[in-house]
Enzyme design. Structure first.
Site, PDB file in Angstrom:
ATOM      1  N   GLN A  48       0.830  -1.203   0.000  1.00 54.44           N
ATOM      2  CA  GLN A  48       0.000   0.000   0.000  1.00 54.44           C
ATOM      3  C   GLN A  48       0.866   1.256   0.000  1.00 54.44           C
ATOM      4  O   GLN A  48       0.598   2.207  -0.736  1.00 54.44           O
ATOM      5  CB  GLN A  48      -0.932   0.010   1.221  1.00 54.44           C
ATOM      6  CG  GLN A  48      -2.134  -0.911   1.111  1.00 54.44           C
ATOM      7  CD  GLN A  48      -3.167  -0.444   0.088  1.00 54.44           C
ATOM      8  OE1 GLN A  48      -3.173   0.695  -0.362  1.00 54.44           O
ATOM      9  NE2 GLN A  48      -4.049  -1.355  -0.292  1.00 54.44           N
ATOM     10  N   ARG A  76      17.132  -2.140   3.667  1.00 54.33           N
ATOM     11  CA  ARG A  76      16.088  -3.156   3.657  1.00 54.33           C
ATOM     12  C   ARG A  76      15.149  -2.950   2.473  1.00 54.33           C
ATOM     13  O   ARG A  76      15.227  -1.968   1.748  1.00 54.33           O
ATOM     14  CB  ARG A  76      15.317  -3.122   4.978  1.00 54.33           C
ATOM     15  CG  ARG A  76      16.167  -3.541   6.171  1.00 54.33           C
ATOM     16  CD  ARG A  76      15.368  -3.515   7.458  1.00 54.33           C
ATOM     17  NE  ARG A  76      16.201  -3.840   8.609  1.00 54.33           N
ATOM     18  CZ  ARG A  76      15.795  -3.737   9.867  1.00 54.33           C
ATOM     19  NH1 ARG A  76      14.553  -3.327  10.127  1.00 54.33           N
ATOM     20  NH2 ARG A  76      16.615  -4.044  10.865  1.00 54.33           N
ATOM     21  N   SER A  78      12.089  -2.053   2.149  1.00 51.31           N
ATOM     22  CA  SER A  78      11.318  -0.809   2.103  1.00 51.31           C
ATOM     23  C   SER A  78      12.167   0.338   1.565  1.00 51.31           C
ATOM     24  O   SER A  78      11.701   1.145   0.747  1.00 51.31           O
ATOM     25  CB  SER A  78      10.781  -0.462   3.493  1.00 51.31           C
ATOM     26  OG  SER A  78      11.841  -0.379   4.432  1.00 51.31           O
ATOM     27  N   HIS A 132      -6.221   2.064   7.436  1.00 52.62           N
ATOM     28  CA  HIS A 132      -7.009   1.103   8.223  1.00 52.62           C
ATOM     29  C   HIS A 132      -7.066   1.656   9.631  1.00 52.62           C
ATOM     30  O   HIS A 132      -6.059   2.126  10.160  1.00 52.62           O
ATOM     31  CB  HIS A 132      -6.358  -0.280   8.205  1.00 52.62           C
ATOM     32  CG  HIS A 132      -7.129  -1.337   8.942  1.00 52.62           C
ATOM     33  ND1 HIS A 132      -8.498  -1.442   8.889  1.00 52.62           N
ATOM     34  CD2 HIS A 132      -6.720  -2.341   9.768  1.00 52.62           C
ATOM     35  CE1 HIS A 132      -8.894  -2.471   9.629  1.00 52.62           C
ATOM     36  NE2 HIS A 132      -7.840  -3.024  10.178  1.00 52.62           N
ATOM     37  N   GLY A 158      -2.587  -3.307  -2.601  1.00 47.92           N
ATOM     38  CA  GLY A 158      -1.818  -2.196  -3.146  1.00 47.92           C
ATOM     39  C   GLY A 158      -1.469  -2.333  -4.612  1.00 47.92           C
ATOM     40  O   GLY A 158      -1.458  -1.347  -5.357  1.00 47.92           O
ATOM     41  N   ASP A 217     -14.378  -4.264   7.855  1.00 44.69           N
ATOM     42  CA  ASP A 217     -13.167  -4.831   7.263  1.00 44.69           C
ATOM     43  C   ASP A 217     -12.757  -6.115   7.980  1.00 44.69           C
ATOM     44  O   ASP A 217     -12.443  -7.128   7.338  1.00 44.69           O
ATOM     45  CB  ASP A 217     -12.035  -3.803   7.326  1.00 44.69           C
ATOM     46  CG  ASP A 217     -10.777  -4.275   6.616  1.00 44.69           C
ATOM     47  OD1 ASP A 217     -10.738  -4.206   5.380  1.00 44.69           O
ATOM     48  OD2 ASP A 217      -9.833  -4.708   7.296  1.00 44.69           O
ATOM     49  N   GLU A 221     -12.789  -9.893   6.076  1.00 45.87           N
ATOM     50  CA  GLU A 221     -11.559 -10.658   5.868  1.00 45.87           C
ATOM     51  C   GLU A 221     -11.538 -11.945   6.683  1.00 45.87           C
ATOM     52  O   GLU A 221     -10.972 -12.954   6.248  1.00 45.87           O
ATOM     53  CB  GLU A 221     -10.333  -9.790   6.177  1.00 45.87           C
ATOM     54  CG  GLU A 221     -10.188  -9.348   7.611  1.00 45.87           C
ATOM     55  CD  GLU A 221      -9.169  -8.234   7.802  1.00 45.87           C
ATOM     56  OE1 GLU A 221      -8.805  -7.576   6.810  1.00 45.87           O
ATOM     57  OE2 GLU A 221      -8.751  -7.987   8.957  1.00 45.87           O
ATOM     58  N   GLU A 390     -16.942  -5.023   1.518  1.00 48.45           N
ATOM     59  CA  GLU A 390     -16.142  -5.878   2.398  1.00 48.45           C
ATOM     60  C   GLU A 390     -16.477  -7.356   2.250  1.00 48.45           C
ATOM     61  O   GLU A 390     -15.940  -8.188   2.970  1.00 48.45           O
ATOM     62  CB  GLU A 390     -16.328  -5.449   3.860  1.00 48.45           C
ATOM     63  CG  GLU A 390     -15.915  -4.025   4.167  1.00 48.45           C
ATOM     64  CD  GLU A 390     -14.426  -3.765   4.019  1.00 48.45           C
ATOM     65  OE1 GLU A 390     -13.671  -4.726   3.770  1.00 48.45           O
ATOM     66  OE2 GLU A 390     -14.018  -2.599   4.152  1.00 48.45           O
ATOM     67  N   SER A 415      -2.925  -8.748   5.554  1.00 47.59           N
ATOM     68  CA  SER A 415      -2.232  -8.298   6.760  1.00 47.59           C
ATOM     69  C   SER A 415      -2.175  -9.414   7.799  1.00 47.59           C
ATOM     70  O   SER A 415      -2.924 -10.394   7.730  1.00 47.59           O
ATOM     71  CB  SER A 415      -2.974  -7.095   7.359  1.00 47.59           C
ATOM     72  OG  SER A 415      -4.249  -7.505   7.844  1.00 47.59           O
TER      73      SER A 415
END
Length: 493
Positions: A48, A76, A78, A132, A158, A217, A221, A390, A415
């Site tokens: 995301q 790293r 990211s 979120h 994402g 949400d 999920e 959802e 997640s």
């Protein structure tokens, strides 16, 4: 900190749960202008984080990434993602003090630490963004009163946020302003501009609340989006093997079957998915779905109740504090299942129609799960639009992850919060399905085509009416009208 939702009185809880307004496209006439010229810093560069940032930069906004010093020093993933895409990357101390909008896109379990680290650095009157609301709603994070707190939650992974933007479109998006943190009354303007910068305004935006987003949400999920697909995959594969089917064929039928079946769901709802079956198979799928709903209704309601009360979050956070002991154990157990280790079946050809014809039970599971999740959310006070996004809307996207690398890929992409809830549901649902539904199956329910039978016209008429008149079909037809440019999602194209 404590659960924010549980500090509200009943009237406030119902008000927050029921916040849902489909916004007119004209409300986005200014598009990203409110954020033009402002400094936006994103914390975290996962799926995301990176893809929202790319879209926002392409929309003309000033985007930089704040990472922990060790992520930068050790280069790293990211850091590499952000730097390789040409973004300014710096530490919290270097970038956050000058930011007008700080967007926290780190994993849920890191939010409290991240907020504690960055709040002293956020300048007076700036804004803090989330995609979120778990940190605000379930953990009760209290944000400094001068800071505006907003949320923009794309209803897709994402990667899809980016791909749809590149096509000149976007993904349906939910926006919200935290009622405790809107000191200047600018929260909605910030959220609208952020949503427009990601392309969400082209696909439809719901103005909602942090509470409604979190509760719906989590429900989606845990149940239909992940839990039902996991339970269904394991149970259906085991049944095919018990019936003597080739493991490679069984693995492929399940792995790609969810994706193929839910592609019809995406384009035309449950009605189109059921219309892909022969009349005999449709009647059988309808009957099976009613049986599944009867057996699993209590479990869907239990998950919704535990989400509303905060019990789910309490138990999950205990596991966080225990080093994710349960999560890691369940993840390991999933990796050892027969389905996960089935041959890939690369040389086996299965036509698109065969996935429907040989997957009547899978179609029934999808129908039952979507309707149960939707109905349970609506009964709890969540609006139909939120419940649709959802449940039915996101299902093809999750099914696509299974098509790539089975349950492993699904649980990697979602997640940790979603994965934990998935296991809680699937670990109970799978034994129920195996005990209560599998023994009732008939020839043609799974692994082969349904035999042609005499059709009762009145029964078929009534079943068709029941399918088409379910509330999720009515709201779905309206909402899909805002997504007329939807593309096919397929790992096999």
């Amino acid at each position: 900190m404590g659960n924010y939702f549980n500090t509200l009185n009943l009237r406030q809880q119902l008000d927050q749960l029921g916040r849902c307004r489909f916004m007119d496209r004209e409300e986005f006439a200014d598009e990203v202008n409110f954020l033009k010229g402002k400094k936006i810093v994103i914390i975290g560069c996962g799926a995301q984080g990176l893809n929202q940032g790319l879209n926002m930069r392409d929309s003309g906004l000033d985007i930089a990434y704040a990472l922990r010093p060790e992520a930068i020093e050790e280069k790293r993933a990211s850091f590499q993602r952000a730097s390789e895409n040409g973004f300014v990357v710096g530490t919290y101390q270097q970038l956050i003090p000058t930011a007008d909008l700080v967007i926290n896109l780190t994993p849920d379990k890191q939010h409290s630490k991240v907020v504690a680290d960055v709040m002293p650095l956020i300048k007076q009157g700036a804004a803090l963004g989330y995609s979120h609301g778990l940190n605000i709603v379930e953990l009760g994070e209290k944000i400094r009163q001068d800071i505006t707190v907003v949320m923009v939650a794309p209803k897709c992974p994402g990667t899809e946020v980016r791909e749809e933007f590149k096509r000149g479109f976007g993904v349906p998006t939910l926006i919200a302003v935290h009622p405790e943190n809107d000191p200047k009354g600018e929260g909605l303007a910030i959220a609208k501009a952020w949503a427009a910068a990601t392309g969400g305004h082209r696909a439809g935006v719901l103005e909602s609340s942090f509470v409604a987003e979190v509760k719906s949400d989590l429900m989606g999920e845990q149940t239909i989006l992940c839990g039902m697909l996991q339970a269904g995959s394991l149970v259906c594969y085991d049944k095919l093997i018990a019936d003597g089917k080739d493991p490679a064929y069984a693995g492929k039928l399940i792995q790609y079957g969810w994706e193929t079946i839910t592609e019809a769901l995406k384009q035309g709802g449950i009605t189109l998915m059921m219309d892909r079956l022969s009349n005999s198979a449709k009647l059988r799928a309808f009957s099976l779905s009613e049986q599944i709903k009867e057996k699993l209704d209590f479990l869907f309601k239990k998950h919704m109740d535990d989400i509303i009360s905060g019990e789910f979050s309490r138990v999950m956070m205990e596991d966080w504090a225990n080093g994710d002991a349960n999560l890691l154990e369940w993840r390991e157990q999933t990796g050892k299942t027969a389905f996960e280790n089935a041959p890939k079946g690369e040389n086996i050809k299965i036509s698109e129609q065969e996935y429907f014809d040989h997957g009547v039970l899978m179609v029934a599971m999808v129908k039952a799960g979507v309707e149960l999740a939707f109905d349970t959310m609506v009964e709890t006070g969540i609006y139909e639009e939120s419940a649709y996004y959802e449940s039915l809307h996101e299902l093809p996207l999750i099914a696509n992850t299974i098509a790539r690398k089975r349950l492993y890929e699904m649980n990697v992409v979602i997640s940790d919060t979603a994965e934990y809830g998935n296991y809680l549901f699937a670990n109970v649902a799978a034994p129920i399905l195996a005990k209560e539904i599998i023994p009732t199956l008939k020839r043609g329910d799974l692994g082969e085509s349904t035999p042609a039978t005499e059709i009762d016209n009145i029964l078929l008429r009534d079943v068709n009416d029941a399918i088409r008149q379910h509330p999720i079909e009515l709201i779905g037809q309206e909402l899909r009208g805002y997504m007329t440019d939807m593309k096919r999602i397929s790992s096999q194209e």
